[in-house]
Design a protein around this motif. Structure first.
Motif, PDB file in Angstrom:
ATOM      1  N   ASP B  17     -32.419-186.526 -69.834  1.00  0.00           N
ATOM      2  CA  ASP B  17     -32.164-186.431 -68.393  1.00  0.00           C
ATOM      3  C   ASP B  17     -33.278-185.713 -67.630  1.00  0.00           C
ATOM      4  O   ASP B  17     -33.277-185.669 -66.402  1.00  0.00           O
ATOM      5  CB  ASP B  17     -30.840-185.702 -68.138  1.00  0.00           C
ATOM      6  CG  ASP B  17     -29.643-186.504 -68.617  1.00  0.00           C
ATOM      7  OD1 ASP B  17     -29.677-187.742 -68.463  1.00  0.00           O
ATOM      8  OD2 ASP B  17     -28.691-185.902 -69.142  1.00  0.00           O
ATOM      9  N   THR B  18     -34.222-185.148 -68.369  1.00  0.00           N
ATOM     10  CA  THR B  18     -35.253-184.320 -67.744  1.00  0.00           C
ATOM     11  C   THR B  18     -36.069-185.079 -66.694  1.00  0.00           C
ATOM     12  O   THR B  18     -36.293-184.580 -65.581  1.00  0.00           O
ATOM     13  CB  THR B  18     -36.207-183.750 -68.817  1.00  0.00           C
ATOM     14  OG1 THR B  18     -35.425-183.152 -69.830  1.00  0.00           O
ATOM     15  CG2 THR B  18     -37.139-182.712 -68.207  1.00  0.00           C
ATOM     16  N   ASP B  19     -36.494-186.294 -67.057  1.00  0.00           N
ATOM     17  CA  ASP B  19     -37.356-187.060 -66.139  1.00  0.00           C
ATOM     18  C   ASP B  19     -36.649-187.368 -64.830  1.00  0.00           C
ATOM     19  O   ASP B  19     -37.207-187.189 -63.754  1.00  0.00           O
ATOM     20  CB  ASP B  19     -37.812-188.366 -66.802  1.00  0.00           C
ATOM     21  CG  ASP B  19     -38.858-188.099 -67.875  1.00  0.00           C
ATOM     22  OD1 ASP B  19     -39.377-186.956 -67.908  1.00  0.00           O
ATOM     23  OD2 ASP B  19     -39.132-189.017 -68.678  1.00  0.00           O
ATOM     24  N   LYS B  20     -35.402-187.823 -64.973  1.00  0.00           N
ATOM     25  CA  LYS B  20     -34.620-188.170 -63.784  1.00  0.00           C
ATOM     26  C   LYS B  20     -34.406-186.920 -62.911  1.00  0.00           C
ATOM     27  O   LYS B  20     -34.501-186.974 -61.680  1.00  0.00           O
ATOM     28  CB  LYS B  20     -33.270-188.770 -64.210  1.00  0.00           C
ATOM     29  CG  LYS B  20     -32.367-189.192 -63.078  1.00  0.00           C
ATOM     30  CD  LYS B  20     -32.808-190.495 -62.437  1.00  0.00           C
ATOM     31  CE  LYS B  20     -31.818-190.922 -61.354  1.00  0.00           C
ATOM     32  NZ  LYS B  20     -32.365-191.980 -60.495  1.00  0.00           N
ATOM     33  N   LEU B  21     -34.108-185.806 -63.566  1.00  0.00           N
ATOM     34  CA  LEU B  21     -33.896-184.549 -62.851  1.00  0.00           C
ATOM     35  C   LEU B  21     -35.150-184.166 -62.062  1.00  0.00           C
ATOM     36  O   LEU B  21     -35.084-183.806 -60.881  1.00  0.00           O
ATOM     37  CB  LEU B  21     -33.544-183.440 -63.857  1.00  0.00           C
ATOM     38  CG  LEU B  21     -33.092-182.108 -63.252  1.00  0.00           C
ATOM     39  CD1 LEU B  21     -31.719-182.233 -62.617  1.00  0.00           C
ATOM     40  CD2 LEU B  21     -33.065-181.014 -64.314  1.00  0.00           C
ATOM     41  N   ASN B  22     -36.294-184.293 -62.720  1.00  0.00           N
ATOM     42  CA  ASN B  22     -37.573-184.006 -62.079  1.00  0.00           C
ATOM     43  C   ASN B  22     -37.803-184.886 -60.866  1.00  0.00           C
ATOM     44  O   ASN B  22     -38.235-184.426 -59.807  1.00  0.00           O
ATOM     45  CB  ASN B  22     -38.709-184.258 -63.077  1.00  0.00           C
ATOM     46  CG  ASN B  22     -39.362-182.960 -63.477  1.00  0.00           C
ATOM     47  OD1 ASN B  22     -39.570-182.082 -62.640  1.00  0.00           O
ATOM     48  ND2 ASN B  22     -39.677-182.830 -64.754  1.00  0.00           N
ATOM     49  N   GLU B  23     -37.495-186.159 -61.055  1.00  0.00           N
ATOM     50  CA  GLU B  23     -37.717-187.141 -59.991  1.00  0.00           C
ATOM     51  C   GLU B  23     -36.856-186.799 -58.771  1.00  0.00           C
ATOM     52  O   GLU B  23     -37.338-186.767 -57.634  1.00  0.00           O
ATOM     53  CB  GLU B  23     -37.360-188.525 -60.546  1.00  0.00           C
ATOM     54  CG  GLU B  23     -37.563-189.666 -59.566  1.00  0.00           C
ATOM     55  CD  GLU B  23     -36.760-190.891 -59.995  1.00  0.00           C
ATOM     56  OE1 GLU B  23     -36.730-191.198 -61.210  1.00  0.00           O
ATOM     57  OE2 GLU B  23     -36.141-191.516 -59.106  1.00  0.00           O
ATOM     58  N   LEU B  24     -35.555-186.506 -59.035  1.00  0.00           N
ATOM     59  CA  LEU B  24     -34.638-186.183 -57.931  1.00  0.00           C
ATOM     60  C   LEU B  24     -35.034-184.874 -57.258  1.00  0.00           C
ATOM     61  O   LEU B  24     -34.925-184.717 -56.033  1.00  0.00           O
ATOM     62  CB  LEU B  24     -33.200-186.102 -58.441  1.00  0.00           C
ATOM     63  CG  LEU B  24     -32.575-187.431 -58.874  1.00  0.00           C
ATOM     64  CD1 LEU B  24     -31.216-187.201 -59.534  1.00  0.00           C
ATOM     65  CD2 LEU B  24     -32.421-188.380 -57.685  1.00  0.00           C
ATOM     66  N   ASP B  25     -35.494-183.940 -58.066  1.00  0.00           N
ATOM     67  CA  ASP B  25     -35.919-182.642 -57.545  1.00  0.00           C
ATOM     68  C   ASP B  25     -37.109-182.824 -56.600  1.00  0.00           C
ATOM     69  O   ASP B  25     -37.132-182.282 -55.485  1.00  0.00           O
ATOM     70  CB  ASP B  25     -36.279-181.729 -58.725  1.00  0.00           C
ATOM     71  CG  ASP B  25     -36.442-180.270 -58.314  1.00  0.00           C
ATOM     72  OD1 ASP B  25     -36.122-179.948 -57.151  1.00  0.00           O
ATOM     73  OD2 ASP B  25     -36.863-179.466 -59.147  1.00  0.00           O
ATOM     74  N   ASN B  26     -38.069-183.604 -57.031  1.00  0.00           N
ATOM     75  CA  ASN B  26     -39.243-183.840 -56.183  1.00  0.00           C
ATOM     76  C   ASN B  26     -38.885-184.591 -54.905  1.00  0.00           C
ATOM     77  O   ASN B  26     -39.464-184.350 -53.847  1.00  0.00           O
ATOM     78  CB  ASN B  26     -40.314-184.616 -56.964  1.00  0.00           C
ATOM     79  CG  ASN B  26     -40.951-183.742 -58.026  1.00  0.00           C
ATOM     80  OD1 ASN B  26     -41.065-182.528 -57.863  1.00  0.00           O
ATOM     81  ND2 ASN B  26     -41.352-184.353 -59.139  1.00  0.00           N
ATOM     82  N   LYS B  27     -37.909-185.477 -55.038  1.00  0.00           N
ATOM     83  CA  LYS B  27     -37.444-186.235 -53.871  1.00  0.00           C
ATOM     84  C   LYS B  27     -36.834-185.274 -52.836  1.00  0.00           C
ATOM     85  O   LYS B  27     -37.083-185.394 -51.628  1.00  0.00           O
ATOM     86  CB  LYS B  27     -36.389-187.249 -54.330  1.00  0.00           C
ATOM     87  CG  LYS B  27     -36.329-188.507 -53.482  1.00  0.00           C
ATOM     88  CD  LYS B  27     -35.439-189.526 -54.169  1.00  0.00           C
ATOM     89  CE  LYS B  27     -34.414-190.083 -53.209  1.00  0.00           C
ATOM     90  NZ  LYS B  27     -33.403-190.910 -53.895  1.00  0.00           N
ATOM     91  N   ALA B  28     -36.051-184.330 -53.347  1.00  0.00           N
ATOM     92  CA  ALA B  28     -35.424-183.341 -52.449  1.00  0.00           C
ATOM     93  C   ALA B  28     -36.493-182.495 -51.757  1.00  0.00           C
ATOM     94  O   ALA B  28     -36.382-182.173 -50.569  1.00  0.00           O
ATOM     95  CB  ALA B  28     -34.464-182.446 -53.225  1.00  0.00           C
TER      96      ALA B  28
END
Lengths: 283, 92
Positions: B17-28
């Motif tokens: 889940d790390t990659d997706k979490l990173n992606e969503l975090d950067n989006k925020a």
């Protein structure tokens, strides 16, 4: 990890290390963390008490303003019945301001209630974490050699430190919000004290600052609409009631009496309704 | 990986889940820098919901540190912006 989480993690970690650096030997770290947690729990309790006090204060203000709304409405009707439209308008303008205030107070009381629930939940959570920490620290002290203990302690203390920082953050946010509410409550208190919602009969002849402010604040169209509605309700026979202003709604019932008799008639058997209805009325 | 949502609790997520979490975090983050409160809220909520749905709540009796800490769910766009200009959510 960059992003929101990265920043947040860095901030919390620096906070925790500041917290834990103060103690040097492992046993001391454990006791120090434990004391800090107890202090935090006391602060949470105090915070909850503050929220409850603010909520009660706002609720009290709500009650006062509700009474003013009723009073101003009555005064507007009385003024209109006596043919003093300007006075009625001023009363309605004040009522308008009071009602707006009431709505905003409602929202704030609801917010405080939510905060109280959140803080109570935080308190319970913190309490159970502290209990776990207490038993864990005794186990750690008893079981591990100094070298092992150092690692275990720093693990447990970091976890607990994070939990404390988190509860501390929740508390700080709740307290900040409560401070805003308090400032708000003070402002409403001042508005009340200045007589913004006060008895119209206390109003002097000329316009004061409050009157001018009221006119700016309140929506003229709303007041106009309410004034028209009130006029319609009072009907044409109003001036006659001007002598009995004390009763508030005195003017209205005079018009409604006949209507109500008409409504009462239907339950009587259809055979001779007109007669019976009249008999009932004749004294 | 342990992820904490500040003021809410800790969740355990798998390494996948790390990659997706990173992606969503950067989006925020980009939403908080460029967009409106609503858009930031949507991006941030997506991040939080991902953690809540993909992760398992960490049991109350575990006292471990988190790998990642997210800001509180009620963070406003102004607060999120302040995060990146140095003030931070936890002053001092």
């Amino acid at each position: 990890m960059p992003g929101l989480s990265g920043r947040m993690s860095t901030i919390v970690k620096s906070k925790i290390s500041k917290l834990l650096d103060r103690a040097e030997d492992p046993g001391e770290t454990l006791e120090y963390s434990y004391q800090k947690q107890i202090e935090l729990l006391q602060n949470v309790k105090k915070g909850i008490a503050d929220v409850v006090t603010s909520k009660k204060r706002l609720q009290l203000q709500e009650e006062n303003i509700k009474q003013q709304v009723v009073k101003l409405d009555t005064q507007a009707r009385q003024a209109l019945a006596a043919g003093q439209e300007d006075l009625a308008r001023t009363a309605l303008e004040r009522k308008n301001v009071a009602q707006t205030e009431l709505q905003s107070l409602d929202g704030q009381v609801a917010q405080l209630e939510q905060q109280q629930e959140q803080m109570t939940a935080s308190e319970q959570k913190l309490r159970s974490k502290i209990e776990q920490f207490r038993s864990k620290k005794e186990v750690i002290k008893a079981q591990y050699s100094a070298a092992e203990a150092q690692v275990r302690i720093s693990e447990a203390a970091t976890g607990v430190g994070e939990e404390m920082a988190d509860v501390g953050l929740a508390m700080q946010r709740a307290v900040d919000k409560t401070e805003n509410m308090k400032a708000r409550a003070d402002a409403v208190g001042e508005l009340e004290a200045s007589g913004a919602f006060e008895d119209l009969t206390a109003l002097g002849p000329g316009e004061d600052d409050i009157d001018r402010q009221l006119k700016q604040l309140s929506s003229t169209t709303e007041v106009d609409a309410e004034l028209e509605k009130m006029k319609a309700e009072l009907g044409g026979g109003a001036p006659a009631a001007a002598g009995e202003l004390g009763a508030g709604d005195a003017a209205a019932p005079a018009e409604e009496v006949h209507g109500e008799d008409g409504v009462k008639s239907p339950p009587i058997p259809p055979a001779e309704p007109a007669q019976k209805a009249h008999e009932g009325e004749a004294h | 990986m342990i992820v904490r949502i500040s003021t809410e609790g800790q969740y355990e997520l798998g390494p996948e889940d790390t990659d997706k979490l990173n992606e969503l975090d950067n989006k925020a983050v980009s939403a908080c820098n460029a967009d409106t409160e609503e858009q930031f809220r949507a991006a941030f909520s997506e991040l939080l919901d991902f953690v809540r749905h993909r992760g398992h709540p960490v049991p109350e009796d575990e006292l471990g540190p988190s790998d990642v800490i997210l800001p509180p769910p009620d963070t406003s766009i102004e607060e999120a912006r302040a995060e990146f200009t140095g003030e931070g959510l936890i002053p001092g």
